[in-house]
Every structure is written in C-alpha cells, then in structure tokens.
Enzyme design. Structure first.
Site, PDB file in Angstrom:
ATOM      1  N   HIS A 151       0.860  -1.188   0.000  1.00  0.00           N
ATOM      2  CA  HIS A 151       0.000   0.000   0.000  1.00  0.00           C
ATOM      3  C   HIS A 151       0.889   1.227   0.000  1.00  0.00           C
ATOM      4  O   HIS A 151       1.946   1.243   0.622  1.00  0.00           O
ATOM      5  CB  HIS A 151      -0.889   0.024   1.257  1.00  0.00           C
ATOM      6  N   ASP A 209      -7.995  -5.014  -0.319  1.00  0.00           N
ATOM      7  CA  ASP A 209      -8.470  -5.875  -1.414  1.00  0.00           C
ATOM      8  C   ASP A 209      -8.148  -7.344  -1.235  1.00  0.00           C
ATOM      9  O   ASP A 209      -8.620  -8.169  -2.013  1.00  0.00           O
ATOM     10  CB  ASP A 209      -7.858  -5.383  -2.739  1.00  0.00           C
TER      11      ASP A 209
HETATM   12  C1  SDX Z   1      -6.069   0.255  -3.072  1.00  0.00           C
HETATM   13  O1  SDX Z   1      -4.139   4.688  -2.020  1.00  0.00           O
HETATM   14  C2  SDX Z   1      -5.139   4.108  -1.471  1.00  0.00           C
HETATM   15  O2  SDX Z   1      -5.569   4.482  -0.386  1.00  0.00           O
HETATM   16  C3  SDX Z   1      -5.736   2.936  -2.259  1.00  0.00           C
HETATM   17  C4  SDX Z   1      -6.808   2.115  -1.545  1.00  0.00           C
HETATM   18  C5  SDX Z   1      -8.081   2.919  -1.306  1.00  0.00           C
HETATM   19  O3  SDX Z   1      -8.813   2.586  -0.363  1.00  0.00           O
HETATM   20  O4  SDX Z   1      -8.372   3.834  -2.143  1.00  0.00           O
HETATM   21  O5  SDX Z   1      -6.297   1.655  -0.289  1.00  0.00           O
HETATM   22  C6  SDX Z   1      -7.226   0.899  -2.372  1.00  0.00           C
HETATM   23  O6  SDX Z   1      -5.785   0.603  -4.189  1.00  0.00           O
HETATM   24  C7  SDX Z   1      -5.229  -0.763  -2.318  1.00  0.00           C
HETATM   25  C8  SDX Z   1      -4.027  -1.289  -3.138  1.00  0.00           C
HETATM   26  C9  SDX Z   1      -4.523  -2.361  -4.108  1.00  0.00           C
HETATM   27  N1  SDX Z   1      -3.448  -2.738  -5.060  1.00  0.00           N
HETATM   28  C10 SDX Z   1      -2.832  -3.941  -4.972  1.00  0.00           C
HETATM   29  O7  SDX Z   1      -3.053  -4.778  -4.100  1.00  0.00           O
HETATM   30  C11 SDX Z   1      -1.841  -4.204  -6.108  1.00  0.00           C
HETATM   31  C12 SDX Z   1      -0.536  -4.782  -5.544  1.00  0.00           C
HETATM   32  N2  SDX Z   1       0.127  -3.707  -4.781  1.00  0.00           N
HETATM   33  C13 SDX Z   1       1.114  -2.921  -5.439  1.00  0.00           C
HETATM   34  O8  SDX Z   1       1.022  -2.796  -6.804  1.00  0.00           O
HETATM   35  C14 SDX Z   1       1.620  -1.725  -4.642  1.00  0.00           C
HETATM   36  O9  SDX Z   1       1.857  -2.170  -3.371  1.00  0.00           O
HETATM   37  C15 SDX Z   1       0.760  -0.476  -4.607  1.00  0.00           C
HETATM   38  C16 SDX Z   1       0.406   0.008  -5.981  1.00  0.00           C
HETATM   39  C17 SDX Z   1      -0.455  -0.706  -3.806  1.00  0.00           C
HETATM   40  C18 SDX Z   1       1.582   0.599  -3.890  1.00  0.00           C
HETATM   41  O10 SDX Z   1       2.691   0.841  -4.703  1.00  0.00           O
HETATM   42  P1  SDX Z   1       3.777   1.984  -4.334  1.00  0.00           P
HETATM   43  O11 SDX Z   1       3.432   2.666  -3.086  1.00  0.00           O
HETATM   44  O12 SDX Z   1       3.979   2.807  -5.568  1.00  0.00           O
HETATM   45  O13 SDX Z   1       5.039   1.132  -4.013  1.00  0.00           O
HETATM   46  P2  SDX Z   1       6.112   0.698  -5.060  1.00  0.00           P
HETATM   47  O14 SDX Z   1       5.427   0.199  -6.309  1.00  0.00           O
HETATM   48  O15 SDX Z   1       7.109   1.786  -5.186  1.00  0.00           O
HETATM   49  O16 SDX Z   1       6.758  -0.586  -4.339  1.00  0.00           O
HETATM   50  C19 SDX Z   1       7.813  -0.427  -3.391  1.00  0.00           C
HETATM   51  C20 SDX Z   1       8.570  -1.753  -3.453  1.00  0.00           C
HETATM   52  C21 SDX Z   1       9.005  -2.116  -4.870  1.00  0.00           C
HETATM   53  O17 SDX Z   1      10.140  -2.971  -4.749  1.00  0.00           O
HETATM   54  P3  SDX Z   1      11.658  -2.277  -4.895  1.00  0.00           P
HETATM   55  O18 SDX Z   1      11.634  -1.529  -6.224  1.00  0.00           O
HETATM   56  O19 SDX Z   1      11.809  -1.384  -3.703  1.00  0.00           O
HETATM   57  O20 SDX Z   1      12.596  -3.455  -4.889  1.00  0.00           O
HETATM   58  O21 SDX Z   1       7.709  -2.822  -3.031  1.00  0.00           O
HETATM   59  C22 SDX Z   1       7.502  -3.709  -4.126  1.00  0.00           C
HETATM   60  C23 SDX Z   1       7.877  -2.956  -5.384  1.00  0.00           C
HETATM   61  O22 SDX Z   1       8.298  -3.867  -6.406  1.00  0.00           O
HETATM   62  N3  SDX Z   1       6.079  -4.069  -4.101  1.00  0.00           N
HETATM   63  C24 SDX Z   1       5.613  -5.297  -4.360  1.00  0.00           C
HETATM   64  C25 SDX Z   1       4.221  -5.209  -4.165  1.00  0.00           C
HETATM   65  N4  SDX Z   1       3.900  -3.949  -3.814  1.00  0.00           N
HETATM   66  C26 SDX Z   1       5.048  -3.248  -3.787  1.00  0.00           C
HETATM   67  N5  SDX Z   1       6.225  -6.437  -4.736  1.00  0.00           N
HETATM   68  C27 SDX Z   1       5.423  -7.511  -4.924  1.00  0.00           C
HETATM   69  N6  SDX Z   1       4.075  -7.518  -4.743  1.00  0.00           N
HETATM   70  C28 SDX Z   1       3.450  -6.380  -4.366  1.00  0.00           C
HETATM   71  N7  SDX Z   1       2.128  -6.375  -4.191  1.00  0.00           N
END
Ligand code: SDX
Length: 428
Positions: free
Chosen positions: A307, A364
């Site tokens: 998140h 989710d």
């Molecule tokens: C919602 O913002 C809100 O409030 C949203 C929400 C709402 O109520 O409106 O809460 C609802 O959208 C919840 C999130 C649902 N999405 C998912 O479950 C999809 C999977 N999650 C990710 O795609 C990710 O965690 C996000 C999009 C939710 C957040 O991404 P960020 O904050 O941009 O973080 P990032 O992509 O920069 O990740 C940081 C690190 C990275 O690794 P490094 O580059 O540091 O090595 O964490 C890793 C990412 O690769 N990472 C994951 C991951 N989420 C982040 N790796 C594997 N699986 C994941 N799910």
C-alpha cells in the site's frame, strides 16, 4: 517542529511556512516557490511526498494503521454504524440524528428511479463488457438526464444532487449486474433499508419473492463502510482533479470509476481472487507466486499486498479478514480460496522481501472472498468497491468545490528535444 522551512539555491535562501495539521502532520507550503525562485519546481512522480489539498474528511496514519472518517475510528464505525449513516457523516461532516437519517433515506428513495431511456444505453453494451466500463459510461450518461449542473454554493441544490446520485448509482450498479447476467432489470422497493433494497435490485427474481438474508446485509453493509473513503487515493484525487475544472459531479464521479478500475487500485480485488484461483489450480504452489512477486524481471505482483500509505497492516484488511471468516461460517460456505489466502499471507508476512518493504495485506486481499460468498461474481468486485467509495468521492468533490480550489494543473520536468528547425519531408 519549526514553523519555517529554508531552502538554499545558489547561495540564496528562501523561506516557506510549515503548516501543521490537526494530527500534528507537517507539510511545507511551497505555493510561492516558482514565483520567488524564478521558475524552480519540486519533482515528485506519483505524488508520494506531496499533499495535494487540505481536507477535513478522512485521516489515516500508515505507520500506525489508523483510519478515521471525520474523526471516528473505522473500527467503531464498522461495528456500530451503517453505510447510510457513514455516507451522511462523510458528506455532511456529522453523524445524523434519527430524524436526519430518516429524512436522508426518504430523500434518496425519492430519486432512486433512473430514466427508462438509460436502458437503451445499457442495451448498447455487449454482455462481455466489463461492468466497470459500463458503470463509468452510465454514470457519465446521468448528466444527459440531469443536465443542470449542481450549484455547490446552494446547500439545498448540493443536498438534492447528493441524494440523487446516491439513489441512482445503486440502480446503475444493479442494472449493470443484471445486464451481464441476462436478467430483467429490477427496481427494489422503498419499504426496504438502503442495503436491503440494493440487494433486492441485484438478486430479485421475477418468479419468486426475494427474501433478505440479514447475514448478507450485515456483511455487505460493513464492506461498504470500510470502502467509503480513503483520503487522496488515486480515484479520489481523480475526482478532485476533474472537478477542479468545474466539471459536473456525475462526470467527475465517472472519471473516478475509471481510475478505480486499475488493477493497482480498486481492480486489485478482482485480481486477488484470480491470483488465488490460479494458486489453487497450481495445486497450492504458494512459493511459485511468492517467487514471481519477488522477481524483478517478472511484472507479477502479489495482488492485495502492499500500500502506498500503510506500512503496517491496513486496518480495513484486519476487519475484513475477521468478517470473511464469520460470514463463511454463518453462511456455511466452504471456500478453499480463504485457506489459500491465509496460507499465502502467512508465508509472505514471514518472507524478508515483503517484511523489508513493509508489504502487508490491504483492503483488497480478503474482500473478494466475502463478495463471492454473498453471490457477487468476480467481474463485479470492483463495482462493489465503487459503490462503497461513492460517498467518499462525493464528500471530497464537495469539499474541493466549497474550498474554491484552483484548477489542478501540475508542472513537469521537460527533458525532451531543445529547439530545432523543421525538416522538409524530402530531407528526412
Ligand atoms: C487500493 O491509495 C489508497 O488508499 C488505495 C486504496 C483505497 O482505499 O483507495 O487503499 C485501495 O488501491 C489498495 C491497493 C490495491 N493494489 C494492490 O493490491 C496491487 C498490488 N500492490 C502494489 O502494486 C503496490 O503495493 C501499490 C500500488 C499498492 C503501492 O505501490 P507503491 O506505493 O507505488 O510502491 P512501489 O510500487 O514503489 O513498491 C515499493 C517496493 C518495490 O520494490 P523495490 O523496487 O523497492 O525493490 O515494493 C515492491 C515494489 O516492487 N512491491 C511489491 C508489491 N507492492 C510493492 N512487490 C510484490 N508484490 C506487491 N504487491
């Protein structure tokens, strides 16, 4: 915390006020930055470090796993309130009295019929159309049937617009579902409560009486409360940005629906179930999916994990997990996917990759298990998220307009070609 931030550029110092929120969060007001520095801007792709507005609606603390609507803890609201009341709270700022709540419900019911011509638009979609695309189109189409844009400075006008969209949106959701299922469109009945009526519109059969299951009502009502608002997430920011151009409420909400559709945002609830089903098909090979999620060369992410703000458990996920276990038990539904979700979460939460990045289950991760248990098909999961998020979007749009915020228009860092002369076609 000091009240002034000092920035030094080429030996020249610039001071900017530090604003402190009611929860002691600090933000640097850089609204004069470009003018006092002769054009310097800040660079923050994804707005990870940027407060886009001042708001009094929802507070969340990602480190402590805190979520409050208008100061009330999500845990208390989920346990003691209901979705209609939480909608009123988010939009008007206070919990309604009994009389206010009854009047609000009556005023919503008065507008809950949708122009029959909307059916002609619905008929234009193939059955295979994704419900989020249908819902976004139908919401925008409401403008055609309600062309007079709301006068935000008139409390009465704003109240009527709020009731209208809360009444009609649930019909659009139910009709989107019934169209996909090939069912005749239904209308619900004003003798029912807000969520009961929605469920009747969704599931009633023309050949038998619809019986409301209180367990399903309770589960859905709680899910809708938990999804109702979440400060400046992607779809809410979209509603505010689109509304800042003085675009109408319905069209702004339609834009928010499209933003929510993305699998990184609200679309994750559908992607989670598809991922859990794939793990089940793979004989429960959790490690394969954990390894894929950790592999930088693999675009796969563990859906429902991580998140932007919560670097601890998402408080909504904690409540939804408990609710999922209770609902499946009460409804005597045995869904092996819940066990897969539990096992997957346990492995991930003990894996260094996820721990070091503070990746926890989010809203989710478990919600789809409940949606499925109460009969909602997977493609409709994100539509249910939109139904829950509707009052939050309305509240945030209303706040932005009443605050008379300027049109949203960020700047950029240009790294393209510098000036060059046109090249005649014969010379290219
Ligand atoms: C919602 O913002 C809100 O409030 C949203 C929400 C709402 O109520 O409106 O809460 C609802 O959208 C919840 C999130 C649902 N999405 C998912 O479950 C999809 C999977 N999650 C990710 O795609 C990710 O965690 C996000 C999009 C939710 C957040 O991404 P960020 O904050 O941009 O973080 P990032 O992509 O920069 O990740 C940081 C690190 C990275 O690794 P490094 O580059 O540091 O090595 O964490 C890793 C990412 O690769 N990472 C994951 C991951 N989420 C982040 N790796 C594997 N699986 C994941 N799910």
């Amino acid at each position: 915390m000091s009240k002034i931030a000092t920035l030094e550029i080429d030996g020249k110092k610039y001071e900017f006020p530090i604003l402190i929120g009611s929860e002691n969060e600090a933000t640097i007001d850089i609204s004069t930055l470009r003018s006092v520095t002769g054009g310097v801007t800040t660079f923050d792709p994804g707005f990870k470090n940027t407060s886009s507005c001042e708001s009094k609606i929802t507070f969340l603390d990602g480190e402590k796993g805190i979520l409050r609507y208008r100061g009330y803890a999500i845990e208390e609201l989920a346990e003691k309130s209901d979705f209609l009341e939480v909608s009123y709270l988010l939009i008007f700022g206070e919990l309604p009295t009994t009389a206010q709540k009854q009047q609000f419900h009556k005023d919503i019911q008065k507008t809950a019929l949708v122009d029959e011509d909307v059916k002609k638009i619905l008929d234009g979609f193939p059955k295979s159309a994704h419900p989020m695309g249908v819902l976004s189109a139908l919401t925008s189409a409401l403008t055609a049937f309600n062309p007079k844009s709301v006068n935000v400075d008139s409390e009465g006008d704003m109240y009527r617009a709020v009731c209208k969209i809360l009444g009609k949106f649930q019909v659009l959701v139910a009709w989107t579902y019934r169209k996909e299922e090939g069912l005749p469109l239904a209308y619900g009945h004003n003798s029912l409560g807000f969520v009961e009526n929605f469920l009747k519109m969704m599931y009633e059969s023309p050949i038998e009486d619809y019986k409301v299951n209180p367990l399903v009502v309770e589960a859905l009502d709680k899910l809708l409360i938990l999804h109702a608002d979440h400060e400046q997430n992607c779809s809410t920011s979209t509603v505010r940005v689109v509304g800042s151009a003085h675009t109408g409420l319905f069209a702004s909400l339609s834009a928010g629906i499209s933003a929510l559709w993305g699998p990184l945002h609200g679309g994750a609830n559908q992607a989670v179930i598809e991922m859990l089903e794939a793990i089940k098909e793979d004989g429960g090979d959790y490690q394969k999916y954990i390894d894929k999620a950790k592999d930088k060369n693999d675009p796969f992410r563990l859906m429902g994990f991580g998140h932007r703000v919560y670097k601890n458990f998402d408080p909504r996920a904690v409540i939804i997990k408990e609710t999922a276990e209770r609902v499946l038990n009460d409804l005597k539904v045995n869904d092996p996917v819940l066990d897969i979700a539990r096992n997957l979460a346990e492995i991930a939460l003990n894996d260094e990759y996820f721990k070091s990045r503070n990746l926890y289950p989010n809203v989710d991760f478990y919600s789809g298990i409940i949606y499925r248990a109460i009969g909602i098909p997977v493609p409709m999961f994100t539509v249910m998220f939109a139904l829950g998020r509707l009052p939050g979007w309305i509240a945030q749009w209303k706040e932005m307009r009443l605050n008379k915020e300027a049109i949203s228009r960020p700047r950029q860092l240009y790294t393209g070609e510098t000036l060059r002369p046109f090249v005649e076609e014969s010379k290219r």
